[in-house]
Design a protein around this motif. Structure first.
Motif, mmCIF file in Angstrom:
data_model
loop_
_atom_site.group_PDB
_atom_site.id
_atom_site.type_symbol
_atom_site.label_atom_id
_atom_site.label_comp_id
_atom_site.label_asym_id
_atom_site.label_seq_id
_atom_site.Cartn_x
_atom_site.Cartn_y
_atom_site.Cartn_z
ATOM 1 N N ASP A 123 32.550 -15.550 122.914
ATOM 2 C CA ASP A 123 32.339 -14.297 122.424
ATOM 3 C C ASP A 123 32.518 -14.722 120.741
ATOM 4 O O ASP A 123 31.524 -14.127 119.945
ATOM 5 C CB ASP A 123 33.460 -13.199 122.390
ATOM 6 C CG ASP A 123 32.934 -12.935 124.053
ATOM 7 O OD1 ASP A 123 31.935 -13.010 124.729
ATOM 8 O OD2 ASP A 123 34.004 -12.018 124.618
ATOM 9 N N SER A 124 33.282 -15.309 120.589
ATOM 10 C CA SER A 124 33.816 -15.527 118.924
ATOM 11 C C SER A 124 32.299 -16.361 119.004
ATOM 12 O O SER A 124 31.826 -16.400 117.383
ATOM 13 C CB SER A 124 34.965 -16.916 118.491
ATOM 14 O OG SER A 124 35.585 -15.763 118.917
ATOM 15 N N GLU A 125 31.766 -17.259 119.557
ATOM 16 C CA GLU A 125 30.947 -18.273 118.581
ATOM 17 C C GLU A 125 29.510 -17.917 119.616
ATOM 18 O O GLU A 125 28.365 -17.690 118.406
ATOM 19 C CB GLU A 125 30.594 -19.421 119.900
ATOM 20 C CG GLU A 125 31.781 -20.749 120.394
ATOM 21 C CD GLU A 125 32.067 -21.588 120.644
ATOM 22 O OE1 GLU A 125 31.038 -20.887 122.205
ATOM 23 O OE2 GLU A 125 33.171 -22.382 121.301
ATOM 24 N N THR A 126 29.165 -16.284 120.069
ATOM 25 C CA THR A 126 27.883 -15.997 119.816
ATOM 26 C C THR A 126 28.179 -14.832 118.657
ATOM 27 O O THR A 126 27.071 -15.073 117.372
ATOM 28 C CB THR A 126 28.347 -14.953 121.377
ATOM 29 O OG1 THR A 126 28.313 -16.000 122.236
ATOM 30 C CG2 THR A 126 26.636 -13.630 121.326
ATOM 31 N N ILE A 127 29.095 -14.638 118.001
ATOM 32 C CA ILE A 127 29.020 -13.148 117.427
ATOM 33 C C ILE A 127 28.541 -14.444 115.904
ATOM 34 O O ILE A 127 28.159 -14.638 115.136
ATOM 35 C CB ILE A 127 30.449 -12.985 116.467
ATOM 36 C CG1 ILE A 127 30.583 -12.119 117.850
ATOM 37 C CG2 ILE A 127 30.430 -12.709 115.529
ATOM 38 C CD1 ILE A 127 30.194 -10.420 117.578
ATOM 39 N N LEU A 128 29.527 -15.837 115.738
ATOM 40 C CA LEU A 128 29.307 -16.378 115.000
ATOM 41 C C LEU A 128 27.576 -16.987 114.418
ATOM 42 O O LEU A 128 27.291 -17.163 113.303
ATOM 43 C CB LEU A 128 30.241 -17.516 114.446
ATOM 44 C CG LEU A 128 31.353 -17.911 114.487
ATOM 45 C CD1 LEU A 128 32.187 -18.831 114.640
ATOM 46 C CD2 LEU A 128 31.998 -16.708 113.375
ATOM 47 N N ARG A 129 27.521 -17.687 115.507
ATOM 48 C CA ARG A 129 25.714 -17.895 115.742
ATOM 49 C C ARG A 129 24.891 -16.444 114.954
ATOM 50 O O ARG A 129 23.900 -17.218 114.788
ATOM 51 C CB ARG A 129 25.195 -18.352 117.503
ATOM 52 C CG ARG A 129 25.595 -19.290 117.323
ATOM 53 C CD ARG A 129 24.391 -20.006 118.749
ATOM 54 N NE ARG A 129 24.952 -18.617 120.270
ATOM 55 C CZ ARG A 129 26.100 -19.445 120.084
ATOM 56 N NH1 ARG A 129 27.014 -20.073 121.059
ATOM 57 N NH2 ARG A 129 26.004 -18.132 122.364
ATOM 58 N N LEU A 130 25.374 -15.160 115.330
ATOM 59 C CA LEU A 130 24.654 -14.344 115.066
ATOM 60 C C LEU A 130 24.396 -14.305 113.808
ATOM 61 O O LEU A 130 23.545 -13.765 113.411
ATOM 62 C CB LEU A 130 24.691 -13.190 116.074
ATOM 63 C CG LEU A 130 24.065 -11.499 115.296
ATOM 64 C CD1 LEU A 130 23.188 -12.073 115.844
ATOM 65 C CD2 LEU A 130 25.184 -10.563 115.163
ATOM 66 N N LEU A 131 25.695 -14.423 113.044
ATOM 67 C CA LEU A 131 26.220 -14.039 111.661
ATOM 68 C C LEU A 131 25.529 -15.687 110.816
ATOM 69 O O LEU A 131 24.820 -15.051 109.443
ATOM 70 C CB LEU A 131 27.788 -14.475 110.878
ATOM 71 C CG LEU A 131 28.306 -12.921 111.745
ATOM 72 C CD1 LEU A 131 29.941 -12.841 111.905
ATOM 73 C CD2 LEU A 131 28.070 -11.642 111.350
ATOM 74 N N HIS A 132 25.625 -16.655 111.341
ATOM 75 C CA HIS A 132 25.468 -17.232 110.544
ATOM 76 C C HIS A 132 23.790 -17.946 110.875
ATOM 77 O O HIS A 132 23.005 -18.668 109.729
ATOM 78 C CB HIS A 132 25.737 -18.994 110.715
ATOM 79 C CG HIS A 132 27.350 -19.405 110.604
ATOM 80 N ND1 HIS A 132 27.803 -19.456 109.271
ATOM 81 C CD2 HIS A 132 28.532 -18.995 111.428
ATOM 82 C CE1 HIS A 132 28.903 -19.487 109.076
ATOM 83 N NE2 HIS A 132 29.578 -18.897 110.448
#
Length: 133
Positions: A123-132
């Motif tokens: 889930d962290s990777e999903t959020i980070l992809r969206l933010l970056h």
């Protein structure tokens, strides 16, 4: 602390004004990134894949939120974001994101830091992809 509150109020009013003027169904997300001593308005993402934002909203909704009190000397969040289309009772949820770079784990607070959640790696990777992006 007072400056942060004023900034959040200004951002909320601005985004509510912008969001209310838009009738299209595109997803919009606002992201700020902490750089140096200030937050830099990194993106007003107009065309985010709806699937990405829906997945992010689902992760946030299903996160294991708990009561929380942010300590005064806690480091500033790496990112601040909010969905411009999400308003409930005239308020918009603002999410603060801390990234544990050693483990690629995201920690979040919301509701003026009264709620806290730590996400799993996926889930962290999903959020980070969206933010970056």
């Amino acid at each position: 602390m007072m400056k942060r509150k004023q900034l959040l109020v200004a951002l909320s009013l601005l985004s509510i004004t912008v969001a209310s003027g838009c009738t299209t169904k595109q997803e919009r997300i606002s992201v700020q990134k902490y750089e140096g001593k200030n937050y830099k308005f990194e993106a007003y993402k107009q065309k985010v894949e709806v699937a990405k934002t829906e997945k992010t909203k689902e992760i946030i909704k299903n996160a294991d939120w708990e009561e929380f009190a942010l300590e005064k000397d806690h480091p500033k969040a790496d990112f601040i974001f909010y969905f411009n289309d999400e308003k409930s009772e005239g308020k918009m949820a603002v999410y603060y994101v801390w990234v544990n770079t050693d483990e690629n784990i995201v920690e979040l607070t919301k509701d003026e830091h009264s709620q806290y959640a730590q996400l799993n790696r996926k889930d962290s990777e999903t959020i980070l992809r969206l933010l970056h992006k």
